[in-house]
Design a protein around this motif. Sequence first.
Motif: not given
Length: 451
Positions: A35, A39, A45, A346, A349
Amino acid sequence: MERLDMVMDIRDVPKKSKWFMLSLQHLFAMFGATVLVPFLTGLPPAVALISSGSGTIAYLLVTKGQIPAYLGSSFAFIAPIQTAIADGGVPAAMMGSFMAGLAYGLIALLIGSFGLDWVMKVLPPIVVGPVIIVIGLGLAPTAIDMAMNVDGAYSGSHFSVAILTLFVTIIGSLFFKGFFGLIPILIGIVIGYIYALYLGIVDTAGIDASWQAITQSGSVGEFFTAIFVMPDFVIPFVHYSPTEVFTWNLAAIMVPVAIVTVAEHIGDQMVLSKVVGRNFIKKPGLHRSILGDGVATLIASFLGGPPNTTYGENIGVLAITRVFSVFVIGGAGLLAITFGFIGIISELITSIPTPVMGGVSILLFGIIASSGMRMLVDNQVDLGNNRNLIIASVILVIGIGEALIRFSVSGVEFEISGMALAAIIGVILNLVLPGKESGYGNGKMFESEEV
């Protein structure tokens, strides 16, 4: 080769009662690092999770189900992707990833045809080690900026979040045992996230909206629509024309990185072979495993995700659990794909604040640089030798200093910079300077007879 005790062999099918948890464990092990790449690069992600899972399943098929390896987002491509996006947007980055995947395929073809000796000549430890150091240290300013700055200005609260996240991750890496010892990065992110929530620097608007849509669903159809959301894919010929974004300059930015990641891949295969007790470099063959990496990267480029590579975190899971089943790895891939389509995950994240990822990055990027030094040490490369010292020094300064070269061929402009330029010049220096044997060290980096 000595066979080690195992709980489950490569082709063993786990019981249904254990299958989910065993696969989920692999997903957790790769989650934090995989991830982090989107980012940092600005890619979605959710797409990174889907491309990771899809790439893993493709890898298992290419290697005929003989190598239990999970693939996640490659750190080596962070800087090149950032450059490609800055120059031509996400479509340019995907076109570059596609070319890198083709480079994997070409290298696999050459290894399958001519063996490993030529790889050793082009990529000895004295070249690969310093280039890996460049990958880690070149990303260091990004980690520090994420950890302590907000819009370019210092923030004490953000820095405290980063430091707490870093310390928890370090403590977890050193002292946690069992399952928790496999996921120190994920634990660090969770603790840092909770502290950031306490400080009020987490934007939870997306999570709240997603949860509200789920709880207010009036029918089964609305419920599923609220849970499952189509990720922001970037698909060739649908969202862009490959011929319009292709440039030779883009190839110069992305393709040379494949040289470095192939060397890392070989190291992973050697470690994995030792853990499982089989020589994967010989069977199914290094050419198949590299081709698997290439196919996974091609799939990612078709979806809009970062390039994929085999993950050391998941090799650690295999070493501790002694569960080598490719069905468990495949299950982890399916879970990653499923999670990528769940909207609230999602949003969760996406809501992770920058300093949390900055704190984790300080450790992860440092580990990358340290692994380059370890390669030199493990292969007993003599840096007291002037030839080796010169090659390492030039690679480090050119790569970390982000040196740049521009030139034109038949009216086509090329620009090569940073890690790519460092790798190319390192290869050239190694080929032209006398005393090549000293750059091999003990010669164990690519050995394939005994693993």
